[in-house]
Design an enzyme around this catalytic site. Structure first.
Site: not given
Ligand code: GLA
Length: 684
Positions: A113, A117, A151-152, A160, A162, A308, A357-358
């Protein structure tokens, strides 16, 4: 009149929900369970791009329409993501040039993910198109209360190298420097024959045979933060235009080096943060407190949102330790204690496939039978009891100065010591204050310091004269300033200030550094602080105090408060203080651990009259106070220790968690209380 972050009343509770990973039968179960847990806000669509736009000209909003309606029918509000953090395969294959390139020239592949760039026009156009489509479709949806951009930013990919990035960097440099002569001056290209005849000859700092020009690297850091911010601003502008009145935020990553969050936060309607303190680290709560203080400070004390956190273990550390019973609750309350108006998670339901998944979730793989689920429900119920805290504000008693330019420049290569890292320098100062129960706000060096009796600058390696002048005025106006080592070294081009360190602070502090004296790993240098022995680590300096008579001020010169007692610096000053009227300017010329830093800071704390939020607090207990507009106080008491502690209150209050009135209370290990204390007469 207090304002909530969104139109959802009370504190926010919920998390990232990735319904595209599940069937619609599972959604139905999800919303029922959300209602049971007291969830009032879910973040939807963070990684849904491929589902929303399966091909360049095909859109699929039907599932999201049904989902938002379903959520709304269950009384849950939506933080709708713009879904732009993971461009789909079709877009990447159509525009392979949007994949980011490393400093070594490696193009990073699709399959994870954040593979874009920051300067790619194809990526930006597609991201804005998707944002506009979502905003247009959902702006009036009754479930929508918040937009979650991307996101983040900066997670995984911060830069980058390039050709498109190179061209964007050159544009940025032209804007900043105007002429190539100015660029040459600012970068000091007379050194090593690095002169440029035109901007076209400039490239990003790709891997080179040896050390790269430091100002080029510094400008590159600035540019990379700005390039990502430009992407954010493009999405934010689309949302503001199409969906006015709905707040917009993007999730920050605590004290994150790559992005200048002072600048970024100016473009947020409110600040939100992702925080993952490590349950295996017994001091994790101290770092968490520091990060939360920064998040609150970015918007001058306004409430922020914990966007989060993990209910238990994460999945991206080498060893992922779960949170033992009680820790999840305690750490959630800690975010609220430091100004958050909500606690959200990654993620609602644990994934069964994919890289995470964990990772723990509010609803674990085991379902409602698991301990995790019981804690999710219990926390939701407690947050409802704390609803009235929303909108109240916490303020720190002292200021800590933080500057990204200085952070970036400090950590460039070929310095006297590679051990001078900003977070390592900051942490002992923060820990010393935390141990003393002294709350702090972060400020940029040019920030408004006058309301703080004490300002602490653990390090200001790069310091502009204008900012130094502000610090000077602060002290001359009666403020107390403590400066850490290796400060006032360079100007904003990372050129050494003439006349010796601490450059523009020499006069104020009354000291000059003859030579920095880094301490090799594993060694230390002894100091004497009024009969108490301290140990300098990593760093010391040969400093000289200025001669009072040579000074053009009416004040005395700097006094030596502590001196070195071992090694080549023996008998030389180590810690100094210079008085300026009622103000004082302190210089700490070495690096100390938290305990020794605290022994030094006790002196300026006493002089500035800055004390604990709640005096007499037992060890391991954290106390912070939020105040509502009507003067009501919320005193948070958090026991991070493993033994029971009794806390005497300064004024009687009622614990909102239990409904019990108290003048003092016993906190179990990992126990907490949130006391409502009515306004005193004169405050009301
Ligand atoms: C970040 C991301 C989420 C996920 C969490 C896992 O905060 O924004 O998508 O990957 O980490 O801890």
């Amino acid at each position: 009149m207090t304002m909530n972050l969104t139109r959802v009343p009370g504190l926010l509770y919920g998390g990232d929900w990735n319904p595209e990973q599940w069937s619609e039968e599972v959604w139905a179960e999800d919303v029922k369970l959300m209602a049971e847990a007291g969830v009032n806000l879910v973040t939807v669509g963070v990684f849904s791009w491929a589902r929303l736009q399966p091909a360049a000209h095909s859109w699929d909003f039907g599932w999201l329409d049904r989902l938002l309606d379903l959520v709304h029918a269950h009384g849950i509000a939506v933080d709708l993501a713009t879904a732009t953090a993971s461009p789909p395969a079709w877009l990447v294959r159509a525009h392979p040039e949007l994949l980011p390139v490393t400093a070594d020239g490696v193009r990073l592949e699709f399959g994870s993910r954040q593979h874009y760039c920051p300067s790619s026009t194809a990526y930006r156009a597609a991201a804005v198109r998707l944002t506009r489509a979502l905003a247009t479709r959902y702006r009036h949806h009754p479930a929508l209360v918040l937009w979650h951009v991307h996101n983040e930013y900066g997670d995984h990919v911060q830069e980058c190298f390039c050709p498109a990035s190179a061209a964007d960097f050159r544009r940025w440099l032209r804007e900043r420097h105007g002429t190539v002569e100015e660029l040459n001056r600012s970068w000091g290209t007379a050194f090593w024959s690095q002169r440029y005849n035109s901007f076209d000859q400039v490239e990003p700092p790709r891997t080179a045979p040896g050390p790269v020009n430091p100002t080029q690297l510094l400008d590159w850091r600035r540019f990379c933060s700005d390039a990502l911010l430009a992407l954010h601003r493009a999405e934010k502008a689309a949302l503001d235009e199409i969906s006015p009145g709905v707040p917009v935020t993007t999730n920050f990553m605590s004290m994150f080096k790559a992005l200048d969050y002072w600048e970024w936060s100016r473009h947020e309607d409110f600040v939100s943060d992702d925080a993952y303190p490590d349950p295996a680290d017994p001091r994790a709560h101290v770092n968490a407190a520091m990060n939360y203080d920064l998040m609150r400070s970015l918007k001058a004390g306004r409430p922020w949102l914990l966007m989060e956190q993990a209910p238990s273990a994460v999945s991206w550390r080498p060893v992922n330790v779960p949170k033992p019973p009680g820790l999840y609750r305690l750490w959630s309350l800690q975010a609220l204690a430091r100004g958050a108006d909500g606690v959200l998670h990654f993620q609602w339901r644990a994934s069964v496939a994919g890289a995470e998944k964990f990772h723990s979730a509010m609803l674990p793989h085991r379902g409602t039978a698991g301990r995790g689920w019981r804690e999710t429900v219990a926390l939701g119920a407690e947050l409802r009891r704390l609803g009235e805290v929303a909108g109240s504000r916490m303020r720190g008693r002292a200021a800590v100065l933080l500057d990204w330019d200085s952070w970036w420049a400090l950590e460039l290569d070929d310095h006297p010591s590679a051990r001078m890292r900003w977070l390592d320098l900051l942490r002992p100062w923060y820990a010393a204050l935390y141990e003393r129960g002294v709350t702090v706000d972060f400020l940029p060096p040019g920030g408004e310091l006058t309301r703080y009796p004490l300002a602490l600058a653990p390090n200001l390696y790069l310091l502009d004269t204008a900012d130094a002048d502000r610090l000077d005025a602060y002290v001359r106006g009666g403020g107390h300033l403590v400066c850490g080592p290796f400060s006032g070294v360079t100007d904003r081009h990372d050129h050494i200030h003439p006349g010796g360190q601490p450059g523009p602070l020499r006069e104020l502090l009354g000291v000059v550094v003859d030579e920095p004296w880094p301490i090799p790993d594993g060694e230390s240098t002894a100091l004497d602080l009024d009969g108490v022995g301290l140990s300098a680590l990593r760093w010391s300096e040969w400093i000289e105090t200025s001669d009072a008579e040579a000074s053009d001020t009416e004040t005395n010169g700097a006094e030596t408060i502590a001196h070195y007692t071992s090694g080549p610096l023996a008998n030389r000053p180590a810690v100094t203080r210079r008085r300026h009227g009622d103000g004082t300017a302190w210089y700490l010329s070495c690096h100390l651990d938290a305990a020794d830093t605290g022994r030094v800071l006790d002196l300026p704390l006493a002089e500035a009259g800055v004390g604990a939020e709640l005096p007499g607090l037992p060890a391991g207990v954290e106390a912070t106070r939020r105040r509502a507009a009507d003067g009501t106080e919320y005193l948070f008491l958090l026991n991070h220790g493993s033994v029971e502690r009794y806390v005497a209150l300064d004024r009687p209050g009622t614990d909102l968690l239990t409904g019990t009135a108290a003048t003092g209370l016993t906190l179990a290990p990992l126990g907490a209380a949130v006391l409502r204390i009515p306004p005193t007469e004169e405050r009301a």
